[in-house]
Design an enzyme around this catalytic site. Sequence first.
Site, mmCIF file in Angstrom:
data_model
loop_
_atom_site.group_PDB
_atom_site.id
_atom_site.type_symbol
_atom_site.label_atom_id
_atom_site.label_comp_id
_atom_site.label_asym_id
_atom_site.label_seq_id
_atom_site.Cartn_x
_atom_site.Cartn_y
_atom_site.Cartn_z
ATOM 1 C CG MET A 267 -15.849 2.809 11.789
ATOM 2 S SD MET A 267 -17.356 2.318 10.882
ATOM 3 C CE MET A 267 -17.453 0.597 11.359
ATOM 4 C CG HIS A 301 -25.048 6.535 15.910
ATOM 5 N ND1 HIS A 301 -26.299 6.455 15.340
ATOM 6 C CD2 HIS A 301 -24.239 5.815 15.088
ATOM 7 C CE1 HIS A 301 -26.244 5.733 14.234
ATOM 8 N NE2 HIS A 301 -24.996 5.330 14.055
ATOM 9 C CD GLU A 302 -20.476 5.980 15.469
ATOM 10 O OE1 GLU A 302 -20.432 4.781 15.152
ATOM 11 O OE2 GLU A 302 -20.987 6.858 14.736
HETATM 12 N N1 B3K Z 1 -21.124 2.842 10.456
HETATM 13 C C1 B3K Z 1 -20.418 4.061 10.167
HETATM 14 C C2 B3K Z 1 -20.575 4.533 8.764
HETATM 15 C C3 B3K Z 1 -19.616 3.933 7.808
HETATM 16 C C4 B3K Z 1 -19.732 4.586 6.457
HETATM 17 C C5 B3K Z 1 -18.937 3.884 5.417
HETATM 18 N N2 B3K Z 1 -18.984 4.551 4.147
HETATM 19 C C6 B3K Z 1 -20.811 5.167 11.081
HETATM 20 C C7 B3K Z 1 -22.117 5.013 11.770
HETATM 21 O O1 B3K Z 1 -23.168 4.965 11.178
HETATM 22 O O2 B3K Z 1 -22.105 4.909 12.967
HETATM 23 ZN ZN ZN Z 2 -24.294 4.089 12.655
#
Ligand code: B3K
Ligand code: ZN
Length: 898
Positions: A267, A301-302
């Site tokens: 996340m 990605h993050e």
């Molecule tokens: N944005 C988060 C995913 C959150 C999921 C919530 N159920 C991870 C990502 O796509 O980078």
């Molecule tokens: Zn993402």
Amino acid sequence: MREGTETLVRRELYSAPAYWIRSVDLSFDLDPIKTLVISRMQVEPNSAFAGHHEALRLDGEDITVTRVQVNGQSISFRLENGQLVLENLPSEPFQLEIRNTCSPEKNTRLNGLYTSGGGFFTQCEAQGFRRITFFLDRPDVMATFKVTLRANKQSYPVLLSNGNKVESGDLDHGRHYAVWVDPHPKPCYLFALVAANLVCREQRVVSRTGKDHLLQVYVRSGDLDKTEHAMQSLVAALIWDEARFGLSLDLERFMIVAVSDFNMGAMENKGLNIFNTKFVLANPATATDVDFGNVEAVVGHEYFHNWTGNRVTCRDWFQLSLKEGLTVYRDQEFTQDMAGSPSARAVKRIEDVRQLRQIQFAEDAGPMAHPVRPDSYQAIDNFYTSTVYEKGAEVVRMMATLVGRAGFARGMTLYFERFDGQAVTCDDFAQAISDANPDSALAPRLEAFKRWYAQSGTPRVQASGEYDADNRRYTLTLSQSCPATPGQSEKQPFVIPVALGLLDREGRALPMQFVGGPLASPTERLLVLEEASQSFTFINLDSAPVPSLLRGFSAPVILQAQASQDDLLTLLRHDSDAFNRWEAGQQLGLERLLAAVQADQNGEEPTLDAAFIDAMQALLRDESLDAAFRELLLTLPSESYVAERLVERGVAVDPQTIHRVRDAFRAQLAQALHADWAAVWDKHAQTGGYSPDAISSGRRALANLALANLVLDAARSGDTVWPGRAYQRCKDATNMTDRLGALSALVQAHAELAEPALARFHAQFRDEALVIDKWFTLQATAPESNGRVFARVKALAQHPDFSVKNPNRARSLLMALAQNPAAFHRADAAGYVFWAEKVIEIDAINRQLAARLARGLDRWRTLAEPQRGAAQEALQRVAAKPDLSADVREIVSRALAA
Ligand code: B3K
Ligand code: ZN
């Protein structure tokens, strides 16, 4: 409490909030049983609503409010549908203070504030913040955050939140505190806190702006030796985003924290990324090449979300692909650029496309089909899908193809100029890319192009060519159609970029000239299909060419080209586009699999022909091809991919037949190419000191495939040498890729030595949770034979190491089973009975995890009897549970809806 409500949220009904929250000062007294939260907010009525005196409705879930004050005075409040409703508020900006409590230890949903391994962690996207405190829990409300954490110092020595640490110190009773300030306004879904006993690896870097940054990776103390690769990946991501898009880190401090109980991969909380341990921890002894690749991709990605998602965020959750599709595109490009050589880039592209076709295409053909920008949902967590992520990335990729690499970079620059610090829509993004490239192929077609966001379903593209010898012309006709999907019966044509090359019979690339077109005649062209049907004529061709269509998979469509065997063999041998070479091989394999599945009904034995075996042999022997590429070429299309192609042809799917046929082909390839596999093994088995780079990992992948074939063939011939070698390698291997490859060869072939090897492996890695996950998965994904695999999965569900409370562990066994068609789709329905039990059991603990598992029967309607009826019954059994979560209910009711 909003338990059990099944309201449908609609995109069309978006309206701006009646109030803004400009800043929030949060304080936490952390206690596993009862945590006290005090939230002081600067609230401002939205001037667009002036004079209406709207009530302020704050979201909350599973939390207890104890006091509400406005400008220092207690006020009355009421709770309505879980929302805290405040009325008669000042018309000027005011301070709102709310006190509430929550119980992190009871939070088994892992959404909001929860405990894991004795520490506190948060997950707020999409709607977890409301499980911490009352708030306008929507992404278009952006505030600056100041966070004070108080906790026992011995149990929770590390106290982290977003932004910069501005103060810390000791308190009475063995407690301590830390204060964090995040200067960037953000939606609450990007809030995070961590309080735990952790250690960290850290490194300082200077960005292009000349600013100094502190990077940290926090893990449990025993895991510090598994953090080097994550840190290297983070530094690489930082450098890449500056070089490719001119985007620098905007924070003094960037932290990654690993947690072992986590619902998804990771996340992107601002400055404080929280990761599933699976995507942080890696060293050669415990992680495979695939794990190393995943760590790099997810860390990237993050990190990339810091701009695409955090600096510019989504106006509402229907726009999720605005950040996810774009960020997946960015991480795919990052991995390709890191891989380096054109061949290694192609390998990554093939892997991404294989994934897309296997998962997203199936999703688009099933009950959960939805547009990249969905129109409605019951549980937003159900829409973190392959469509939003991977198809969304393909939509971005098509835009990049239509405007070119430099044009796309210009578009990104304009996007940030226009929208930095705002919450925007997918339309805003597409408009920026187009506006920055007014003379591109995208701009004049933008409105039609945006149908990719609105229409669900996978378009079909039919291609047929006609050669006119008299005029030395070749006319290619492309037409498109898209099947109906839930809620969408009629589709308008898509804008489909089709990268094309023409080859002569000897495989030479032909110059491509249009009638009356410019004199330039490149050997590759980008056609844009935008009507239902279009023809393209090429001149000055001496003979009928072999078309190489949709190079690099230039659009997420199903190509129906009816290429002849000869054409496919020409492409397989000679196409300069590595993707299409691989694709030609897959087509050749696929046709044989489909024919054999059909012939099985007449009792015919599946038999591979010499032409196919020879072609495979030539590739396997071709030393000019990278090992990684050969590994992909020699792998037959998966059972689920074959199943979807049968559905296309209107055939009901019998997973048992597909499995039998594919297994027979695998065994024949193992036998026919025995000597070649042995030669490949000799050449590639030893790779020296471990490095996760593309070349070395490709060698290991090919060696593992060779070993799998040799051990498989031993099962037929009775040979004991190869299983013995595999067993020895399980013992002696110096890295996890080799070790797991050898173990997998034994397990997949159901070799006798599999049992002692599995026992030894378990004993050796009993304290490494992520390795034990692999141990479960390996057994659950073995090729089914006489029900042995399913029986083993059921036994493993009783294993002392198994628990559905840890999502990684639950997935390692249960999702693995659902992805093993022949083990799962049994004629006696036992697979479905087990599935229904587990969905119901997990739903009571963790609805997001249960809803993912519930997707396992999405495609039940495509099954032949008796599986079809049995699967329907299992779905009905789950749907009949009265206290089902909205998440699981949405999945099973969509699956059952006509
Ligand atoms: N944005 C988060 C995913 C959150 C999921 C919530 N159920 C991870 C990502 O796509 O980078
Ligand atoms: Zn993402």
